[in-house]
Design a protein around this motif. Sequence first.
Motif, PDB file in Angstrom:
ATOM      1  N   LEU A  52       2.956  -4.598   2.701  1.00  0.00           N
ATOM      2  CA  LEU A  52       2.102  -5.594   2.060  1.00  0.00           C
ATOM      3  C   LEU A  52       0.885  -5.898   2.924  1.00  0.00           C
ATOM      4  O   LEU A  52      -0.213  -6.107   2.409  1.00  0.00           O
ATOM      5  CB  LEU A  52       2.889  -6.875   1.781  1.00  0.00           C
ATOM      6  CG  LEU A  52       3.889  -6.787   0.629  1.00  0.00           C
ATOM      7  CD1 LEU A  52       4.707  -8.073   0.534  1.00  0.00           C
ATOM      8  CD2 LEU A  52       3.172  -6.528  -0.686  1.00  0.00           C
ATOM      9  N   LYS A  53       1.060  -5.885   4.248  1.00  0.00           N
ATOM     10  CA  LYS A  53      -0.069  -6.112   5.144  1.00  0.00           C
ATOM     11  C   LYS A  53      -1.121  -5.012   4.962  1.00  0.00           C
ATOM     12  O   LYS A  53      -2.317  -5.284   4.901  1.00  0.00           O
ATOM     13  CB  LYS A  53       0.401  -6.155   6.593  1.00  0.00           C
ATOM     14  CG  LYS A  53      -0.710  -6.418   7.578  1.00  0.00           C
ATOM     15  CD  LYS A  53      -0.209  -6.476   9.000  1.00  0.00           C
ATOM     16  CE  LYS A  53      -1.377  -6.683   9.958  1.00  0.00           C
ATOM     17  NZ  LYS A  53      -0.972  -6.655  11.344  1.00  0.00           N
ATOM     18  N   GLN A  54      -0.669  -3.771   4.874  1.00  0.00           N
ATOM     19  CA  GLN A  54      -1.592  -2.658   4.656  1.00  0.00           C
ATOM     20  C   GLN A  54      -2.297  -2.782   3.305  1.00  0.00           C
ATOM     21  O   GLN A  54      -3.485  -2.508   3.190  1.00  0.00           O
ATOM     22  CB  GLN A  54      -0.851  -1.328   4.748  1.00  0.00           C
ATOM     23  CG  GLN A  54      -0.400  -0.996   6.154  1.00  0.00           C
ATOM     24  CD  GLN A  54       0.543   0.187   6.187  1.00  0.00           C
ATOM     25  OE1 GLN A  54       1.393   0.343   5.305  1.00  0.00           O
ATOM     26  NE2 GLN A  54       0.411   1.016   7.208  1.00  0.00           N
ATOM     27  N   MET A  55      -1.569  -3.222   2.287  1.00  0.00           N
ATOM     28  CA  MET A  55      -2.178  -3.412   0.969  1.00  0.00           C
ATOM     29  C   MET A  55      -3.257  -4.474   1.024  1.00  0.00           C
ATOM     30  O   MET A  55      -4.318  -4.321   0.414  1.00  0.00           O
ATOM     31  CB  MET A  55      -1.119  -3.804  -0.057  1.00  0.00           C
ATOM     32  CG  MET A  55      -0.250  -2.656  -0.498  1.00  0.00           C
ATOM     33  SD  MET A  55       0.835  -3.183  -1.821  1.00  0.00           S
ATOM     34  CE  MET A  55       2.406  -2.934  -1.040  1.00  0.00           C
ATOM     35  N   GLU A  56      -2.992  -5.552   1.747  1.00  0.00           N
ATOM     36  CA  GLU A  56      -3.987  -6.609   1.886  1.00  0.00           C
ATOM     37  C   GLU A  56      -5.252  -6.085   2.567  1.00  0.00           C
ATOM     38  O   GLU A  56      -6.360  -6.418   2.177  1.00  0.00           O
ATOM     39  CB  GLU A  56      -3.418  -7.791   2.675  1.00  0.00           C
ATOM     40  CG  GLU A  56      -2.420  -8.622   1.904  1.00  0.00           C
ATOM     41  CD  GLU A  56      -3.040  -9.344   0.722  1.00  0.00           C
ATOM     42  OE1 GLU A  56      -4.169  -9.855   0.851  1.00  0.00           O
ATOM     43  OE2 GLU A  56      -2.402  -9.392  -0.335  1.00  0.00           O
ATOM     44  N   ILE A  57      -5.076  -5.263   3.589  1.00  0.00           N
ATOM     45  CA  ILE A  57      -6.225  -4.686   4.291  1.00  0.00           C
ATOM     46  C   ILE A  57      -7.009  -3.776   3.354  1.00  0.00           C
ATOM     47  O   ILE A  57      -8.246  -3.792   3.336  1.00  0.00           O
ATOM     48  CB  ILE A  57      -5.771  -3.933   5.556  1.00  0.00           C
ATOM     49  CG1 ILE A  57      -5.265  -4.940   6.600  1.00  0.00           C
ATOM     50  CG2 ILE A  57      -6.891  -3.077   6.127  1.00  0.00           C
ATOM     51  CD1 ILE A  57      -4.570  -4.333   7.786  1.00  0.00           C
ATOM     52  N   LEU A  58      -6.318  -2.995   2.546  1.00  0.00           N
ATOM     53  CA  LEU A  58      -6.999  -2.059   1.644  1.00  0.00           C
ATOM     54  C   LEU A  58      -7.700  -2.747   0.477  1.00  0.00           C
ATOM     55  O   LEU A  58      -8.472  -2.119  -0.235  1.00  0.00           O
ATOM     56  CB  LEU A  58      -6.022  -1.005   1.136  1.00  0.00           C
ATOM     57  CG  LEU A  58      -5.583   0.006   2.194  1.00  0.00           C
ATOM     58  CD1 LEU A  58      -4.512   0.927   1.642  1.00  0.00           C
ATOM     59  CD2 LEU A  58      -6.771   0.803   2.707  1.00  0.00           C
ATOM     60  N   LYS A  59      -7.466  -4.044   0.290  1.00  0.00           N
ATOM     61  CA  LYS A  59      -8.229  -4.795  -0.709  1.00  0.00           C
ATOM     62  C   LYS A  59      -9.693  -4.885  -0.306  1.00  0.00           C
ATOM     63  O   LYS A  59     -10.570  -4.985  -1.152  1.00  0.00           O
ATOM     64  CB  LYS A  59      -7.680  -6.219  -0.838  1.00  0.00           C
ATOM     65  CG  LYS A  59      -6.534  -6.353  -1.754  1.00  0.00           C
ATOM     66  CD  LYS A  59      -6.069  -7.774  -1.952  1.00  0.00           C
ATOM     67  CE  LYS A  59      -6.928  -8.886  -1.437  1.00  0.00           C
ATOM     68  NZ  LYS A  59      -6.364 -10.225  -1.620  1.00  0.00           N
ATOM     69  N   ASP A  60      -9.935  -4.857   0.996  1.00  0.00           N
ATOM     70  CA  ASP A  60     -11.303  -4.906   1.513  1.00  0.00           C
ATOM     71  C   ASP A  60     -11.985  -3.578   1.162  1.00  0.00           C
ATOM     72  O   ASP A  60     -11.506  -2.504   1.527  1.00  0.00           O
ATOM     73  CB  ASP A  60     -11.278  -5.118   3.018  1.00  0.00           C
ATOM     74  CG  ASP A  60     -12.657  -5.179   3.648  1.00  0.00           C
ATOM     75  OD1 ASP A  60     -13.580  -4.485   3.169  1.00  0.00           O
ATOM     76  OD2 ASP A  60     -12.801  -5.904   4.640  1.00  0.00           O
ATOM     77  N   TYR A  61     -13.105  -3.657   0.463  1.00  0.00           N
ATOM     78  CA  TYR A  61     -13.771  -2.450  -0.006  1.00  0.00           C
ATOM     79  C   TYR A  61     -14.124  -1.498   1.129  1.00  0.00           C
ATOM     80  O   TYR A  61     -13.946  -0.291   1.009  1.00  0.00           O
ATOM     81  CB  TYR A  61     -15.034  -2.820  -0.804  1.00  0.00           C
ATOM     82  CG  TYR A  61     -15.848  -1.605  -1.170  1.00  0.00           C
ATOM     83  CD1 TYR A  61     -15.373  -0.691  -2.099  1.00  0.00           C
ATOM     84  CD2 TYR A  61     -17.078  -1.366  -0.564  1.00  0.00           C
ATOM     85  CE1 TYR A  61     -16.108   0.429  -2.425  1.00  0.00           C
ATOM     86  CE2 TYR A  61     -17.820  -0.242  -0.890  1.00  0.00           C
ATOM     87  CZ  TYR A  61     -17.324   0.649  -1.821  1.00  0.00           C
ATOM     88  OH  TYR A  61     -18.052   1.761  -2.137  1.00  0.00           O
ATOM     89  N   GLN A  62     -14.626  -2.029   2.258  1.00  0.00           N
ATOM     90  CA  GLN A  62     -15.002  -1.160   3.370  1.00  0.00           C
ATOM     91  C   GLN A  62     -13.793  -0.405   3.907  1.00  0.00           C
ATOM     92  O   GLN A  62     -13.884   0.787   4.212  1.00  0.00           O
ATOM     93  CB  GLN A  62     -15.652  -1.967   4.488  1.00  0.00           C
ATOM     94  CG  GLN A  62     -17.030  -2.469   4.152  1.00  0.00           C
ATOM     95  CD  GLN A  62     -17.680  -3.170   5.331  1.00  0.00           C
ATOM     96  OE1 GLN A  62     -17.020  -3.757   6.171  1.00  0.00           O
ATOM     97  NE2 GLN A  62     -18.999  -3.100   5.382  1.00  0.00           N
ATOM     98  N   CYS A  63     -12.661  -1.083   4.006  1.00  0.00           N
ATOM     99  CA  CYS A  63     -11.440  -0.420   4.491  1.00  0.00           C
ATOM    100  C   CYS A  63     -10.983   0.654   3.512  1.00  0.00           C
ATOM    101  O   CYS A  63     -10.597   1.755   3.916  1.00  0.00           O
ATOM    102  CB  CYS A  63     -10.330  -1.444   4.707  1.00  0.00           C
ATOM    103  SG  CYS A  63     -10.664  -2.629   6.019  1.00  0.00           S
ATOM    104  N   ALA A  64     -11.028   0.337   2.235  1.00  0.00           N
ATOM    105  CA  ALA A  64     -10.614   1.307   1.221  1.00  0.00           C
ATOM    106  C   ALA A  64     -11.542   2.520   1.214  1.00  0.00           C
ATOM    107  O   ALA A  64     -11.103   3.656   1.034  1.00  0.00           O
ATOM    108  CB  ALA A  64     -10.578   0.648  -0.153  1.00  0.00           C
ATOM    109  N   LYS A  65     -12.829   2.276   1.435  1.00  0.00           N
ATOM    110  CA  LYS A  65     -13.796   3.381   1.431  1.00  0.00           C
ATOM    111  C   LYS A  65     -13.530   4.334   2.589  1.00  0.00           C
ATOM    112  O   LYS A  65     -13.506   5.557   2.399  1.00  0.00           O
ATOM    113  CB  LYS A  65     -15.218   2.824   1.523  1.00  0.00           C
ATOM    114  CG  LYS A  65     -16.296   3.863   1.356  1.00  0.00           C
ATOM    115  CD  LYS A  65     -17.664   3.207   1.287  1.00  0.00           C
ATOM    116  CE  LYS A  65     -18.755   4.226   1.040  1.00  0.00           C
ATOM    117  NZ  LYS A  65     -20.075   3.609   0.947  1.00  0.00           N
TER     118      LYS A  65
END
Length: 98
Positions: A52-65
């Motif tokens: 869930l922590k990783q999912m929260e981080i990947l919500k950030d567009y820059q991180c997902a990009k």
Amino acid sequence: MFDREIDMQKLFITQLKNDIKDNELIYEEFNDRFGNADVVKVKLNHYNSISLKQMEILKDYQCAKITGYLHKRQGHTIKYLMNKTDYTYNNIVSIINK
């Protein structure tokens, strides 16, 4: 029926949350690639490999990009990521450290 859009949105979110399942999440004001969505319902299938922590981080567009360019276990340099994203060296290092 509603005086303001936010009143409709709050009722809609309440109804979504009442019917949510264990593998679903509701996000409000979700910042995505094409702008801000008022409400996003996510259904997670086979998500045991990501916390869930990783999912929260990947919500950030820059991180997902950045993560999007690090696929299929293919190695890339920070310079490659800088060219693809126009992010600075320090920004990319900070994102990767998350």
